[in-house]
Design a protein around this motif. Structure first.
Motif, mmCIF file in Angstrom:
data_model
loop_
_atom_site.group_PDB
_atom_site.id
_atom_site.type_symbol
_atom_site.label_atom_id
_atom_site.label_comp_id
_atom_site.label_asym_id
_atom_site.label_seq_id
_atom_site.Cartn_x
_atom_site.Cartn_y
_atom_site.Cartn_z
ATOM 1 N N LEU A 426 0.848 -1.184 0.000
ATOM 2 C CA LEU A 426 0.000 0.000 0.000
ATOM 3 C C LEU A 426 0.884 1.235 0.000
ATOM 4 N N ASP A 428 1.251 5.647 -0.734
ATOM 5 C CA ASP A 428 0.531 6.921 -0.689
ATOM 6 C C ASP A 428 0.934 7.834 -1.841
ATOM 7 N N ARG A 571 -5.053 4.458 -0.169
ATOM 8 C CA ARG A 571 -3.752 3.862 -0.440
ATOM 9 C C ARG A 571 -3.834 3.092 -1.763
#
Length: 859
Positions: A426, A428, A571
């Motif tokens: 995940l 950002d 995410r």
């Protein structure tokens, strides 16, 4: 009255009581037989169908058989739970459900904890009784009033004398310094009894059995008493639950119906405290409640169930040519997925793809069950035939990034599944979204199942001014919609300013085009108090893809002042790479290219990248000595370099690379110099054979040889790597798993010999777990046509008790199955035998030199 007379009177009373009990038993038996004969007479008198008599009898026989099996199971587990340490050790030789401190060396015994629980158990019974009578009973009674059912109460609440038992505890020492993670294996098989009464109807359960692995996460650690800010308690996988019904509910303890009841109970437990669901306990006020109640997942696993082969034939047809109607069910904690059913085949192709959020990495597994569908009006799995199961370790998927292999089905005579599992990190970073969208578009050309590109975390904090008029105070809850997924908070009773503090996780296909719909609803009336629609595209423009504590105005609310407070976190998926190359560190790019070059050709050698260490001085062109007339300019002599997989065991001097740069004008001499100068290497220039079979990488050494002789040196390299007996070698992974299973992965075979007439062989690998040479012990891979270096990557399992492991030997044969009819005995091209008692868990994957066939009389 004298003493003799008293004794005579007592004996007379005992005789009278014994005679009375005998007479009552005789009367009951006589009445039961009369009732049976009366039923048979009535069936004949009224010409009733014979099936009405046989159907109840059939179900009663099944129920009696099931009850006896469950009683034996309960007695075994209960005896183990009540046994002390010595008795447990004594039963190890013949009992399969071993405690975790026996199966796992890193699990610790906690007999002191079991002694404390045993001492506290009677007091826990009083607490549970008061809890049920004064807390649970009033709430259930109020809830049943809406269904016009009155008079609910607990008749009996008995916990029994058997407390829960913890068979092993592990505290992890490789976690963050702000948390403590503890795993505990526990089992409860008590003689408890709960009876309830509703409107003169009595029902209940007894002999409750629960077992599983529970995890306790203590985070965050704080600087004030109690030093732990909060607890997260949850099961890693669905626990095993079983119980017996009593009273009126005993009617439902039938095959099919009982399985539906147990599935409902397990589903309720999973919704409460099986990952990704947790049971949070806040101990300190000033902590991040979002991190406690709704932590970020560790990643997402994309599972692709491609196909299966050689499944068992459960629907037998004419002349034994029947098939099956297979489908698969996948479990990751409380998450459940199911493929479609393929009719009339034992080699189905599903091409089913799904995605599951992984909240923890260690000690969790993916369970895959294969079933043969049979129609049932109850829609129960009891009517379906079990075809086998397989397990995938989440940690192995995380470590490898992607796993694509054939997994054999355990608890089945035959069958294996082709599964691809990919770990998705995940991130950002919004710039990764297009990469992930392109990847799922390519995957959906093969499967029609919807795939996702990101994950959305929604924290529902609170709402304000839902109904400022105060004429009707609602019982509000929040309903969230993302795509086809819907989730709800728990309702808050009679408030205009509710506080929920609940978190939810959604998988999002494309945040550029999707939105989050929020509805605040009154539970009593079902009316929408207000709603909001949030475009997820706005999150892509936010820093770290997160909006914290934003209040959104609810449209349609009375007064127009109502709002809901949310925290949104997005995410994006990122396909993970392999995290470890086997020696503790990540693979460097250059090393990965060398390892993958198994059978180099001159063209491959020319294509290798050329780098050198900046610490190695290179003379300028004007100072270089000119070559003699008619000679080829000498190539740079390479030094110690990373070895390919075939030379991984050779001793090589490795020094750190401080900085590397690309050489220009290197021509075909692709080499890598690491911390040693060419002048130092020329002092001890190796011979041709040393360059091929010595400690220096043969691929890199061949770059320094003239082009005309490289093919001869490649042939010498093949001979050198063909093993001690010049028969080739095989790469295996052999390890003892946590479920008392011996796991063997046949990766590949290299440098097999050709046949006498020069044809390539058709090799396959056959396994036996000696001393058993029966059909049940036999495992074999697929046959690969015309290949001296076949790649299999097939996985096999054997169920072996820990105390039997030292008595077993793994026999591995590479066999050539050349020919059309195979009437002749297939020739053994090479063989190895491994003592299972000497397996090294730190060296599970190894290369082994093939040896000549071992004669049967020498076994």
């Amino acid at each position: 009255m004298t003493e003799g007379e008293v004794h005579t009177a007592e004996v007379a009373d005992d005789v009278g009581k014994a005679y009375g009990e005998w007479f009552k038993g005789y009367i009951r038996l006589f009445g039961r037989r009369c009732l049976e004969w009366l039923l048979v007479y009535l069936f004949g008198y009224y010409n009733a169908s014979f099936g009405w008599l046989m159907a109840p009898l059939f179900f009663l026989v099944l129920r009696d058989k099931r009850a006896k099996e469950k009683k034996v199971k309960f007695d075994i587990v209960r005896s183990l739970a009540n046994a002390n340490e010595k008795d447990v050790l004594f039963e190890i030789q013949r009992f399969s459900n071993l405690p975790s401190w026996v199966t796992f060396p890193d699990m610790e015994r906690v007999e002191w904890l079991n002694k404390i629980i045993r001492q506290l158990w009677p007091y826990a019974g009083h607490y549970v009784k008061d809890l049920c009578k004064y807390t649970i009973e009033p709430s259930i009674r109020d809830a049943l009033k809406g269904y016009k059912i009155s008079g609910f109460q607990f008749e009996k609440i008995i916990l029994g004398d058997t407390p829960p038992r913890f068979s092993g505890v592990k505290v992890y020492d490789d976690t963050s310094r702000h948390e403590i993670i503890m795993d505990a294996d526990f089992a409860y098989a008590g003689d408890c009894k709960f009876e309830v009464r509703m409107a003169r109807i009595r029902a209940g359960i007894k002999d409750l059995q629960i077992s599983g692995r529970i995890r306790v996460v203590m985070k965050p650690l704080v600087r004030q008493v109690p030093l732990v800010g909060g607890l997260q308690v949850f099961f890693l996988n669905n626990p095993d639950v079983d119980f017996n019904l009593i009273g009126v509910a005993d009617v439902f303890d039938m095959p099919g119906i009982s399985d539906i009841l147990r599935s409902i109970v397990i589903e309720q437990i999973a919704n409460m405290m099986v990952l990704p669901n947790r049971f949070p306990i806040q101990l300190v006020d000033d902590i991040n409640v979002v991190e406690l109640k709704c932590p970020m997942p560790a990643g997402v696993i994309r599972l692709h169930v491609i196909e299966a082969k050689n499944l068992m034939k459960m629907d037998v047809g004419v002349m034994g040519m029947g098939k099956s109607d297979p489908y698969c069910i996948l479990y990751l904690g409380a998450q459940k997925f199911q493929t479609k059913t393929i009719n009339n085949t034992v080699n189905p192709k599903w091409d089913y793809c799904c995605e599951a959020s992984a909240n923890v990495i260690r000690r969790q597994r993916i369970l895959i069950e294969c079933w043969d569908y049979d129609y049932s009006p109850l829609k129960s799995y009891e009517n379906d035939d079990f075809l086998g199961r397989a397990n995938l370790d989440v940690y192995s998927i995380w470590k490898n990034g992607e796993m694509d292999m054939w997994v054999p089905l355990s608890d089945a005579k035959s069958g294996r599944l082709h599964i691809r599992a990919t770990w998705l990190d995940l991130a950002d970073a919004s710039n990764l979204l297009e990469v992930q969208l392109e990847e799922i578009r390519a995957l959906q050309n093969l499967t029609k199942n919807p795939l996702h590109s990101s994950v959305l975390l929604v924290w529902v904090d609170s709402a304000k001014k839902l109904n400022p008029s105060h004429k009707s105070i609602p019982d509000p809850f929040v309903r969230l919609h993302v795509g086809n997924s819907t989730m709800e908070t728990t309702p808050r009773l009679r408030t205009n300013d509710p506080v929920w503090e609940e978190g939810f996780t959604f998988l999002v296909r494309n945040p550029k085009t999707q939105e989050l719909k929020v509805e605040v609803i009154d539970q009593k009336t079902g009316q929408v108090q207000g709603k909001a629609e949030i475009d997820l595209n706005t999150l892509l423009r936010e820093k770290s893809l997160e909006i914290v504590g934003e209040e959104y105005i609810l449209s349609g609310a009375s007064g127009g002042l109502a709002s809901v407070k949310l925290t949104l976190t997005l995410r994006v998926f990122k396909t993970a790479q392999k995290r470890d190359d086997g020696d503790g560190g990540p693979k460097e790019k250059g090393e990965a290219e060398l390892v993958e070059l198994e059978n180099p050709t001159p063209a491959d050698i020319k294509a290798l990248p050329v780098t050198k260490s900046v610490d190695t001085p290179t003379p300028p062109p004007d100072q270089a000595a000119p070559p003699a007339a008619g000679q080829t300019p000498p190539a740079p002599i390479p030094t110690s370099v990373p070895l390919p997989a075939s030379d991984a065991d050779a001793p090589v001097v490795r020094e750190s690379i401080t900085e590397s740069e690309t050489l220009s004008g290197g021509g075909d001499n692709a080499v890598e110099e690491i911390g040693v100068t060419a002048a130092e290497h020329l002092k001890e220039s190796p011979s041709i054979d040393e360059m091929i079979c010595g400690t220096v990488s043969p691929i890199m050494q061949m770059a320094a040889l003239p082009t005309g002789t490289q093919e001869d040196h490649l042939r010498k390299r093949v001979i050198c790597n063909a093993g001690e007996h010049n028969l080739g070698r095989i790469q295996l992974t052999v390890k003892y798993g946590p479920r008392n299973n011996l796991v063997i992965v046949v990766h590949k075979v290299e440098y097999l010999q050709k046949e006498e007439d020069g044809e390539l062989p058709d090799p396959y690998v056959k396994l036996y777990l000696l001393p058993d040479r029966s059909k049940d012990s036999k495992r074999k891979t697929d046959v690969i046509k015309d290949d001296c270096s076949p790649v299999y990557d097939e996985r096999f399992e054997y169920s072996v008790a820990p105390n039997e492991l030292t008595q077993r030997t793994l026999d591995v044969c590479v066999i050539n199955k050349k020919g059309l009819l195979h009437f002749q005995r297939s020739s053994v091209m090479g063989q190895i035998r491994l003592d299972c008692g000497l397996l090294d868990p730190n060296k599970a994957t190894e290369w082994y030199d093939l040896r000549p066939e071992i004669e049967s009389d020498s076994e």
